[in-house]
Write an enzyme that holds these catalytic residues in place. Structure first.
Site, PDB file in Angstrom:
ATOM      1  CD  GLU A 106     -69.111   5.929  35.012  1.00 25.15           C
ATOM      2  OE1 GLU A 106     -69.012   7.162  35.112  1.00 25.15           O
ATOM      3  OE2 GLU A 106     -68.858   5.145  35.939  1.00 25.15           O
ATOM      4  CB  CYS A 119     -73.124  11.389  28.862  1.00 25.26           C
ATOM      5  SG  CYS A 119     -71.329  11.511  28.763  1.00 25.26           S
ATOM      6  CB  CYS A 126     -59.666   7.282  29.230  1.00 26.11           C
ATOM      7  SG  CYS A 126     -59.285   8.664  28.118  1.00 26.11           S
ATOM      8  CB  CYS A 130     -57.556  14.618  31.440  1.00 26.19           C
ATOM      9  SG  CYS A 130     -57.618  14.760  29.647  1.00 26.19           S
ATOM     10  CB  CYS A 133     -60.498  12.959  33.670  1.00 25.54           C
ATOM     11  SG  CYS A 133     -61.801  11.918  32.998  1.00 25.54           S
ATOM     12  N   GLY A 173     -63.526   7.340  28.109  1.00 20.62           N
ATOM     13  CA  GLY A 173     -62.790   7.114  26.884  1.00 20.62           C
ATOM     14  C   GLY A 173     -62.674   8.342  26.005  1.00 20.62           C
ATOM     15  CD  GLU A 174     -60.323  11.626  22.377  1.00 18.68           C
ATOM     16  OE1 GLU A 174     -61.039  11.730  21.353  1.00 18.68           O
ATOM     17  OE2 GLU A 174     -60.144  12.545  23.190  1.00 18.68           O
ATOM     18  CB  SER A 205     -66.641  15.369  23.778  1.00 14.21           C
ATOM     19  OG  SER A 205     -65.662  16.070  24.532  1.00 14.21           O
ATOM     20  CB  SER A 228     -62.040  18.178  26.352  1.00 13.23           C
ATOM     21  OG  SER A 228     -63.252  17.457  26.360  1.00 13.23           O
ATOM     22  CG  LEU A 229     -59.244  24.859  24.954  1.00 13.75           C
ATOM     23  CD1 LEU A 229     -58.591  24.313  23.699  1.00 13.75           C
ATOM     24  CD2 LEU A 229     -59.749  26.277  24.704  1.00 13.75           C
ATOM     25  CG  HIS A 230     -60.873  20.914  29.966  1.00 18.41           C
ATOM     26  ND1 HIS A 230     -62.179  21.315  30.119  1.00 18.41           N
ATOM     27  CD2 HIS A 230     -60.915  19.642  29.509  1.00 18.41           C
ATOM     28  CE1 HIS A 230     -62.988  20.324  29.784  1.00 18.41           C
ATOM     29  NE2 HIS A 230     -62.250  19.306  29.395  1.00 18.41           N
ATOM     30  CG  ASN A 304     -69.448  16.572  38.710  1.00 15.40           C
ATOM     31  OD1 ASN A 304     -70.181  17.198  39.459  1.00 15.40           O
ATOM     32  ND2 ASN A 304     -69.801  16.233  37.483  1.00 15.40           N
ATOM     33  CB  CYS A 347     -66.745  11.300  33.355  1.00 13.56           C
ATOM     34  SG  CYS A 347     -66.555  10.141  32.010  1.00 13.56           S
TER      35      CYS A 347
END
Length: 357
Positions: A106, A119, A126, A130, A133, A173-174, A205, A228-230, A304, A347
């Site tokens: 997507e 995006c 992936c 995470c 996610c 994905g990464e 990213s 992407s620290l988070h 989200n 995502c």
């Protein structure tokens, strides 16, 4: 890398390898034409048909002689990915694509005052794991080929009948787990004879694959980097992001410092706001201390929520308190504008729903 390009081209000429033409940079096509004893400017003519005129019927490429057109049809594939579902609201359009092998990915188009951004996905699934996610719930099936990323842009531009001005590689994905294909994708969409999106309007990213950060800092185009620290400490980050067990927060921060020093470019720090997980004022204090003196800006992201994952979004008040405290410490910080609130916004959510069906 040049050796690999030439090896691919030799295989093409020998008839042992057929690859989609949208996977090739202009430089690679120049090498191809030189290998078949044609002038390399033919590559620019091909790019003009593919990306300016948007014509992929080789028979219509009238400024190339028939022998060359026949050779191109013999040596390259022209299969396209397909849009199979679109969800829209006033700020965004979310696209579900079906690939040639039946897999699905997507992309999200976002409308801004300054233009349209997209995006895009870089993998089918992936493996970064995470926990918050949706993309990671369905594990990695394979990397996307370069053309499958390029065509996300081409298909969306065809659908909306206007130009996309900026790209973030932040979908399923990464990107750094598919490094070579992603870098080729960037070269193609940045090429003035290709899709012609400026390097400073392209952002990659990563969740923090440190060796690739060091490789990326030497990439010749001035593309933006987002991390992407988070999380504000190792304990929280290891709990919600498996990648932290391989590449710790402290090592990642050092890689970011080295990247900034080498490139003299600012880095975006992505920080998704998770209720009672990483959103306390103590977390804000820790984050400010981690980033003190670094040329970064923090992008706070309202989460989200999905039906499949237990995490909840931080309240607006808590996000504002977090924001204010970072500001007080001199950290450059923004709160990401929300897009797609009325559609499958998370995502991977649209793909996940379709796979479940």
């Amino acid at each position: 890398m040049i050796f690999i390009y030439l090896y691919d081209i030799i295989l093409i000429i020998a008839g042992d390898k057929v690859k989609n033409i949208y996977s090739y940079t202009k430089e690679e096509l120049e090498n191809y034409f030189e290998c078949i004893n044609e002038k390399k400017f033919k590559a620019t003519q091909v790019y003009d048909w593919l990306y300016i005129k948007r014509e992929n019927n080789v028979d219509n490429w009238t400024n190339l002689k028939k022998e060359i057109r026949d050779k191109i049809k013999e040596n390259f594939e022209f299969q396209n990915i397909k849009i199979i579902k679109v969800e829209s609201d006033e700020l965004a359009r979310k696209y579900l694509f079906e690939l040639v092998d039946g897999e699905r990915i997507e992309a999200v188009l976002m409308y801004h005052d300054y233009g349209n951004s997209i995006c895009v996905s870089s993998q089918v699934g992936c493996n970064m794991g995470c926990k918050f996610c949706e993309s990671g719930r369905l594990k990695k099936v394979r990397n996307l080929e370069t053309y499958e990323m390029v065509e996300q842009i081409l298909m969306v531009e065809k659908d909306i009948k206007t130009r996309i001005s900026s790209v973030v590689i932040m979908g399923i994905g990464e990107p750094f787990d598919n490094y070579d294909n992603v870098m080729n994708f960037i070269k193609i969409i940045n090429d003035p004879k290709g899709i012609a999106i400026g390097a400073r309007h392209i952002t990659v990213s990563t969740s923090g694959i440190i060796p690739k950060i060091y490789e990326f800092m030497k990439f010749p185009l001035q593309v933006n980097l987002a991390i992407s620290l988070h999380a504000s400490n190792n304990e929280i980050r290891s709990n919600i992001m498996s990648v932290n067990k391989a590449y710790s927060l402290n090592d990642l921060l050092q890689a970011i410092r080295d990247y900034i020093e080498f490139t003299n470019r600012r880095v975006t720090i992505e920080y998704v706001m998770l209720n009672n997980v990483n959103d306390s004022l103590d977390n804000a204090e820790e984050l400010a201390e981690l980033l003190k003196g670094m040329n970064v800006y923090v992008n706070l992201i309202p989460y989200n929520e999905t039906n499949h994952i237990e995490f909840k979004r931080s309240s607006k008040n808590q996000i504002m308190r977090f924001y204010d405290l970072l500001k007080q410490h001199g950290i450059n910080v923004t709160i990401r504008k929300e897009f797609g609130g009325k559609i499958s916004a998370a995502c991977g959510q649209l793909r996940s729903k379709e796979v479940k069906k």
